[in-house]
Write a protein that holds these residues in place. Structure first.
Motif, PDB file in Angstrom:
ATOM      1  N   LYS A  74       0.858  -1.189   0.000  1.00 22.30           N
ATOM      2  CA  LYS A  74       0.000   0.000   0.000  1.00 22.30           C
ATOM      3  C   LYS A  74       0.894   1.239   0.000  1.00 22.30           C
ATOM      4  N   LYS A  82      -6.296   5.911   4.949  1.00 21.22           N
ATOM      5  CA  LYS A  82      -7.145   4.934   5.637  1.00 21.22           C
ATOM      6  C   LYS A  82      -7.207   5.222   7.145  1.00 21.22           C
ATOM      7  N   ASP A 101      -3.899  -4.377   5.845  1.00 23.90           N
ATOM      8  CA  ASP A 101      -3.720  -4.694   4.421  1.00 23.90           C
ATOM      9  C   ASP A 101      -2.628  -3.844   3.774  1.00 23.90           C
ATOM     10  N   GLU A 168      -2.112  -9.392   4.244  1.00 20.27           N
ATOM     11  CA  GLU A 168      -3.409  -9.859   3.740  1.00 20.27           C
ATOM     12  C   GLU A 168      -3.157 -10.775   2.545  1.00 20.27           C
TER      13      GLU A 168
HETATM   14 MG    MG Z   1      -8.040  -3.181   1.667  1.00 21.80          MG
END
Ligand code: MG
Ligand code: GTP
Length: 232
Positions: A74, A82, A101, A168
């Motif tokens: 990410k 987020k 994640d 994840e």
């Molecule tokens: Mg996600």
């Protein structure tokens, strides 16, 4: 050595000189880059595990359930977005605990039955802990999305410390993956406001993908069983 509990933003001394603030920002930036490196290494570890499984099966002339593997880290912007959106505390400790994640690995298999095998091969490894599991295959999402999601934690051995890092893992078939990539593109194109007729076509396409998966699974079983009979 960084202190993960320290808030990322609140620790900036706003009463000091500009030079002090820039120094503090530099330290924070360095700590964040180092923190993100944990996740890059965790992806490397998990990807290596899947590659070892593939090579091991190949070497033993056994069936390989893994069609291909993708991964993504990410971006720092998405991580911070987020944290803000979900109103998590803005500290490294909070990000580690709440944003699960940051490291993502996707394993694509040929057949539905491969998914459970791949899951067991990775979840059963000694250094892996399964933190969360969501079975969107048994419980398909209303839009038709199917996939098995695992959040695992894995130790990453840094020069001066060992950290457990969440990753994840999404495991799905080629047909599920095909559908999910198109749905994702459409969702982004319409910024989440997908017209109802398109939504219902997407749900129909998910049903068609599922029927294809089931057909392929039964053909695969047929060929497998015939193979066993042939060899006796
Ligand atoms: Mg996600
Ligand atoms: P996020 O906070 O968005 O990560 O979701 P979550 O924590 O509620 O987890 P969930 O299991 O719903 O989704 C995790 C990831 O699965 C997403 O980031 C997507 O990559 C994928 N995913 C989940 N639902 C869908 C879907 O309907 N369509 C597509 N294309 N991908 C999905």
């Amino acid at each position: 050595m960084r202190s993960p509990q320290r808030p990322l933003i609140d620790s900036i001394d706003t009463t000091g000189t500009a030079a002090v603030r820039i120094d503090e920002l530099r330290v924070l930036h360095g700590e964040f880059v180092d923190f993100m490196l944990d996740y890059k290494f965790a992806i490397d570890e998990i990807t290596t595990k899947f590659n070892i499984l593939r090579e091991d099966l190949h070497n033993a002339n056994e069936y390989n359930p893994i069609e291909h593997i993708n991964s993504r880290l990410k971006s720092p912007e998405s991580v911070l977005e987020k944290v803000q959106r979900k109103k998590y505390p803005m500290s490294l400790a909070s990000i580690r605990e709440n944003v699960l994640d940051i490291a993502g690995v996707r394993v694509v298999c040929s057949f539905i039955s491969d998914i459970a095998n791949v899951r067991d091969m990775i979840a059963g490894q000694e250094d892996i802990t399964v933190v969360d599991e969501r079975d969107y295959i048994t419980n398909r999402k209303p839009n038709g999305y199917q996939s098995l999601h695992l959040i695992v934690s894995i130790p990453v051995f840094r020069v001066d410390r060992t950290v457990r890092v969440p990753v994840e893992i999404q495991i799905r078939t080629i047909a599920m993956d095909f559908w999910a990539s198109l749905e994702h593109k459409i969702y982004y194109k319409y910024r989440g406001e997908v017209p109802p007729n398109l939504l219902s076509e997407l749900t129909q396409a998910a049903e068609a993908a599922n029927q294809l998966d089931e057909k392929m699974e039964s053909l695969h079983r047929l060929v497998d069983h015939n193979g066993e009979r042939d060899s006796t």
